[in-house]
Design an enzyme around this catalytic site. Structure first.
Site: not given
Ligand code: CTP
Length: 408
Positions: A286, A324, A208, A305, A338
């Site tokens: 590949k 965040f 990303n 997560d 969240k």
């Molecule tokens: N985060 C994490 N591990 C993951 C996904 C997210 O630690 N596998 C943490 C991010 O670092 C951030 C928070 O969770 O602090 C929210 O991340 P975000 O990308 O906004 O949310 P998601 O959990 O990915 O949910 P969604 O895709 O539904 O927005």
């Protein structure tokens, strides 16, 4: 008021570097009083330590003269910070187990001041499970660590175990002295930053736009406030910030492992944009285009997560876990959700829709959601200013806890 350091020099070849530490501290007008262990005096002489520090050198626990002039308890409390450099494997073992069989170990057990150690030993000794256990125990006891570094050892071996350079040690000392009064002094934190990348095959990946700017800024702001920070970062162009340790990782699985290795900590701030999914099967070779064939379809599995895992730890859960939330719509509802689903204490929500130019940009406009507190909407600020403001809130949080903890 002049700050004072009690420097304990143990017996290692790196003891010669401690002479340079004394010189640099004196240049900064920091008072240095030294304890030289028996083994330490095999490497540097009491005379050179005394001349550089401009003070008497303490060596014996049972010295009538020393005790008459300055009792060992007073010696350990007179300084603002106690530094052990070099910290040998033997001394770490004694400290971790609360032994006190000479002046150095007795002072370390009797002190009520923060302690900073600069380990120095052979790489095999540093990697030994016993040393690892001792260092983990010392960190749990709130002891701060600088180094060791990787490099060539006096014994000719190469690896992790070289004592941090005098300049690094002096910087760590100055930071502790400056922040020794703040509520975050001596706390430990993990900050995650940047994107993760999830390999499809050896040349392609899923990732990303995260630049790491906000996460790196949070890590540095915490470090400035006296926190011992481990930054776990995905691949970014941002230069490494001034923190205690940077662990570079690629994937979400690696990020989680690195975070778990950095435990225990008091504070976790997950700023990283972790990829939610990774390809179920990572191809060893590949993927090739085959004439006339459909493009391949990729099956994904969910990544761990990291925020949720750290917030849900049963034992040694960090006291403050902050996430965040990157949102493109319904920011408040999503942030509240969240906070609940991840089990964290605070969520900093930001709008990452394209028109905000948050990813890679210099500015960020965020809202802070804290359990049991009103929501704060901050104006558009630089990412640096967002980090500073967040660290102020973290400091206030620990300051309140400190008041409550010490209330009669
Ligand atoms: N985060 C994490 N591990 C993951 C996904 C997210 O630690 N596998 C943490 C991010 O670092 C951030 C928070 O969770 O602090 C929210 O991340 P975000 O990308 O906004 O949310 P998601 O959990 O990915 O949910 P969604 O895709 O539904 O927005």
């Amino acid at each position: 008021m002049t700050k004072r350091v009690l420097l304990i020099i143990a017996g290692g070849i790196a003891a010669y570097k401690s002479l340079d530490v004394i010189r640099r501290l004196r240049e900064r007008e920091i008072g240095v009083r030294c304890i030289l262990t028996n083994a330490g005096s095999q490497f540097v002489t009491p005379l050179s330590v005394a001349s550089l520090s401009g003070d008497k050198v303490f060596t014996e626990l049972f010295s009538l003269t020393d005790e008459a002039e300055m009792g060992h308890i007073k010696l350990s409390r007179d300084a603002d910070l106690v530094v052990v450099a070099p910290a040998t494997a033997d001394l770490l073992g004694k400290m971790a187990n609360g032994l006190a069989d000479d002046l150095a170990t007795t002072a370390l057990l009797a002190t009520d001041k923060p302690v900073l150690i600069a380990p120095a030993m052979n790489p095999e000794m540093w990697a030994h499970p016993a040393t690892k256990r001792n260092v983990e125990q010392l960190m749990r006891d709130g002891i701060h660590v600088v180094g060791p570094n990787e490099g060539e050892m006096a014994c000719g071996e190469i690896g992790l175990g070289r004592m941090a350079e005098p300049d690094e040690i002096v910087q760590a000392i100055c930071r502790h002295l400056q922040s020794s009064l703040g509520p975050l002094a001596g706390k430990r934190a993990i900050v995650t930053s940047g994107p993760t990348i999830e390999a499809i095959d050896p040349v392609r990946f899923l990732s990303n736009h995260s630049s790491g700017k906000q996460g790196h800024a949070v890590a540095e702001a915490l470090h400035k406030a006296g926190v011992d920070v481990t930054l776990v970062s995905g691949p970014v162009r941002e230069p490494a910030p001034n923190v205690d340790k940077v662990v570079e990782i690629s994937s979400a699985v690696e990020m989680l492992q690195a975070c778990e290795q950095a435990l225990p900590v008091d504070i976790v701030v997950c700023v990283a944009a972790v990829a939610d999914w990774r390809p179920a099967d990572q191809q060893a070779q590949k993927l090739k285009k085959q004439a006339g064939e459909e493009p391949p379809s990729i099956r994904f599995v969910e990544n761990p997560d990291i925020l949720k895992t750290l917030a849900g730890l049963d034992s040694a859960r960090p006291q403050l876990v902050i996430g965040f939330a990157a949102e493109t719509e319904n920011i408040e509802q999503n942030a509240e959700r969240k906070l609940q689903t991840k089990g964290c204490d605070w969520v900093v929500a930001n709008n990452v829709s394209a028109e905000q130019n948050t990813f890679g940009g210099v500015h960020n406009e965020v809202m802070l959601f804290r359990r049991g507190n009103r929501v704060e909407a901050w104006p558009k600020l630089t990412k640096q200013a967002v980090a500073d403001q967040l660290v102020r809130r973290i400091a206030e949080h620990f300051d309140q806890r400190r008041d409550t903890d010490t209330a009669p």
